[in-house]
Design a protein around this motif. Structure first.
Motif, PDB file in Angstrom:
ATOM      1  N   LEU A 287       0.693  -1.069   0.124  1.00 25.11           N
ATOM      2  CA  LEU A 287       0.157  -0.051  -0.029  1.00 25.11           C
ATOM      3  C   LEU A 287       0.538   1.080   0.119  1.00 25.11           C
ATOM      4  O   LEU A 287       0.542   2.098  -0.750  1.00 25.11           O
ATOM      5  N   GLU A 288       2.016   1.037   0.911  1.00 25.46           N
ATOM      6  CA  GLU A 288       2.581   2.435   0.888  1.00 25.46           C
ATOM      7  C   GLU A 288       3.534   2.694  -0.377  1.00 25.46           C
ATOM      8  O   GLU A 288       3.656   3.878  -0.796  1.00 25.46           O
ATOM      9  N   SER A 289       3.949   1.509  -1.056  1.00 27.81           N
ATOM     10  CA  SER A 289       4.641   1.573  -2.229  1.00 27.81           C
ATOM     11  C   SER A 289       3.830   2.459  -3.349  1.00 27.81           C
ATOM     12  O   SER A 289       4.283   3.243  -4.042  1.00 27.81           O
ATOM     13  N   HIS A 290       2.688   2.058  -3.446  1.00 30.87           N
ATOM     14  CA  HIS A 290       1.667   2.734  -4.543  1.00 30.87           C
ATOM     15  C   HIS A 290       1.581   4.448  -4.258  1.00 30.87           C
ATOM     16  O   HIS A 290       1.730   5.032  -5.130  1.00 30.87           O
ATOM     17  N   TRP A 291       1.510   4.672  -2.733  1.00 36.10           N
ATOM     18  CA  TRP A 291       1.305   5.896  -2.591  1.00 36.10           C
ATOM     19  C   TRP A 291       2.530   6.692  -2.882  1.00 36.10           C
ATOM     20  O   TRP A 291       2.592   7.971  -3.605  1.00 36.10           O
ATOM     21  N   PHE A 292       3.806   5.967  -2.667  1.00 37.71           N
ATOM     22  CA  PHE A 292       5.164   6.842  -3.061  1.00 37.71           C
ATOM     23  C   PHE A 292       5.281   7.018  -4.360  1.00 37.71           C
ATOM     24  O   PHE A 292       5.513   7.962  -4.840  1.00 37.71           O
ATOM     25  N   VAL A 293       4.971   6.134  -4.990  1.00 34.62           N
ATOM     26  CA  VAL A 293       5.250   5.941  -6.698  1.00 34.62           C
ATOM     27  C   VAL A 293       4.457   6.945  -7.286  1.00 34.62           C
ATOM     28  O   VAL A 293       5.046   7.806  -7.985  1.00 34.62           O
ATOM     29  N   TRP A 294       3.264   7.054  -6.985  1.00 30.19           N
ATOM     30  CA  TRP A 294       2.100   8.031  -7.700  1.00 30.19           C
ATOM     31  C   TRP A 294       2.603   9.263  -7.262  1.00 30.19           C
ATOM     32  O   TRP A 294       2.675  10.124  -8.225  1.00 30.19           O
ATOM     33  N   VAL A 295       2.921   9.709  -6.013  1.00 27.63           N
ATOM     34  CA  VAL A 295       3.124  10.885  -5.562  1.00 27.63           C
ATOM     35  C   VAL A 295       4.532  11.342  -6.244  1.00 27.63           C
ATOM     36  O   VAL A 295       4.701  12.553  -6.664  1.00 27.63           O
ATOM     37  N   THR A 296       5.333  10.640  -6.028  1.00 25.98           N
ATOM     38  CA  THR A 296       6.853  11.289  -6.689  1.00 25.98           C
ATOM     39  C   THR A 296       7.154  11.167  -7.937  1.00 25.98           C
ATOM     40  O   THR A 296       7.889  11.898  -8.598  1.00 25.98           O
ATOM     41  N   GLN A 297       6.005  10.430  -8.766  1.00 21.42           N
ATOM     42  CA  GLN A 297       6.395  10.569 -10.205  1.00 21.42           C
ATOM     43  C   GLN A 297       5.256  11.644 -10.952  1.00 21.42           C
ATOM     44  O   GLN A 297       5.347  11.807 -11.957  1.00 21.42           O
ATOM     45  N   MET A 298       4.491  11.977 -10.097  1.00 19.10           N
ATOM     46  CA  MET A 298       3.320  12.971 -10.967  1.00 19.10           C
ATOM     47  C   MET A 298       4.141  14.442 -11.025  1.00 19.10           C
ATOM     48  O   MET A 298       3.485  15.118 -11.897  1.00 19.10           O
TER      49      MET A 298
END
Length: 402
Positions: A287-298
């Protein structure tokens, strides 16, 4: 006699005078084995020092053969301290007839940006509100406590377990944004205190990875978020973090990392057993990984950047990133990384002040005709998929349609 004495003094001064260099000469020293750079018109040979550079030699090596004044000021809040490391590296100065900027960079934009930075300093925007960061830490601890209480009071059924997992994933994501603050030296004036708390919150890691030619990148927009985030933190990060600490003998960092796992398993093994706790941990990481990836890549992956031209600091940051609209939720959800433009321009500015400098950055962009990109959160997230699809097509053309 007096005249001769004066000439002797003048000769002595000439003997100790600092050598001067042209940009043509400086730009020749941009190799991995031969690196010079310029800060405030002073020329430094960083060839050997770049290996020891705390931020890594790739970052400092990027400015080899160029003026690094604005980057130097941006990343070093304690200029007096880092100045001690520069003195032994000094080899000369720019020749008086040489411009301060290399490669014909826009001197007017540079002057205006430095004036903007001075304005930010006068507005005390680099001054930390410690209550803000204490509240951030307190709300992370509160989330951890709520997670434990949920499973303690309601048991380890599916619903309490799912609620607990989402709460813990939230606390981990927020801890990630908090460690980011300390990693950028934006909380305490002295770097050592930032580094100390940074280790406490999450630890320290440097690594790199290569893109594999044989993967079907033309479909990456369809599968990336199905296999990328689930594997990023649960498997790749956890494994790489531990191995990097062992290989580089970062025993203090390893001790902090181990303490986290000890605390987690002591807390949740009584409810789920050893295997259950392991599965629970990896689900939280998922769950944390999805949060991290979406935010850092946007803010980054969506930007269209060709081979980098020689740009001034201000223009290069505006080209490389974009913002997401401000709201209380967006600020909290992204750890204020929705102000990515301002964060790139002023990486040591405490995040609670980024919204204050944003209007001034917009004005400077308007003055020089530079695009200031800002978009709603949903559009920013959807743009990630569009960008992956577009780059996937480029991969297809490069490797298959030759």
């Amino acid at each position: 006699m007096g005249k001769g004495g004066n000439q002797g003094e003048g000769a002595a001064e000439r003997e100790v005078s600092v050598p001067t260099f042209s940009w043509e000469e400086i730009q020749k020293h941009n190799l991995r084995t031969d690196r010079w750079l310029v800060i405030d018109r002073k020329v430094y040979n960083i060839t050997k020092w770049s290996i020891q550079h705390p931020g890594g030699q790739r970052v400092i090596g990027h400015y080899a053969g160029e003026d690094a004044t604005d980057a130097f000021r941006a990343f070093h809040p304690d200029l007096e301290f880092v100045g001690k490391f520069l003195k032994p590296l000094l080899i000369g100065e720019l020749a008086p007839e040489e411009p301060s900027q290399d490669h014909g960079k826009n001197s007017k934009i540079t002057e205006d940006f430095r004036a903007l930075r001075k304005t930010a300093e006068d507005m005390n925007l680099f001054k930390t509100n410690h209550v803000f960061f204490l509240l951030l830490l307190a709300h992370i601890i509160a989330l951890e406590s709520i997670a434990w209480f949920t499973v303690f009071y309601f048991g380890n059924g599916w619903i309490p377990t799912l609620i607990t997992a989402f709460v813990l994933a939230t606390s981990q994501a927020q801890a990630g944004w908090l460690q980011h603050d300390y990693g950028h030296l934006s909380v305490y004036r002295k770097p050592k205190w930032n580094h100390l708390v940074h280790k406490f919150v999450i630890g320290h890691l440097k690594y790199g990875k290569k893109k594999l030619k044989y993967l079907p990148y033309n479909h990456q927009h369809e599968y990336f978020f199905l296999i990328g985030p689930p594997l990023l933190i649960p498997m790749y990060f956890q494994y790489q973090i531990i191995m990097t600490m062992i290989v580089h003998k970062n025993w203090v960092d390893l001790a902090w990392a181990v303490s986290y796992y000890i605390r987690f398993f002591i807390t949740y093994i009584p409810f789920y057993g050893i295997l259950g706790a392991l599965l629970f941990l990896n689900f939280i990481r998922f769950l944390e990984s999805h949060w991290f990836v979406w935010v850092t890549q946007m803010n980054h992956i969506v930007m269209e950047i060709d081979q980098e031209a020689y740009r001034d600091w201000f223009s290069s940051q505006l080209t490389a990133t974009c913002n997401v609209e401000q709201s209380f939720f967006n600020d909290w959800f992204s750890g204020h990384l929705n102000f990515q433009i301002e964060h790139h321009l002023f990486p040591t500015m405490p995040r609670h002040n980024l919204h204050k400098i944003a209007p001034l950055v917009k004005s400077l962009c308007a003055k020089h005709g530079i695009e200031y990109q800002e978009k709603p959160l949903l559009r920013a997230l959807l743009d990630i998929i569009r960008s992956l699809k577009k780059s996937g097509k480029l991969w297809l053309d490069a490797y298959l349609h030759k």
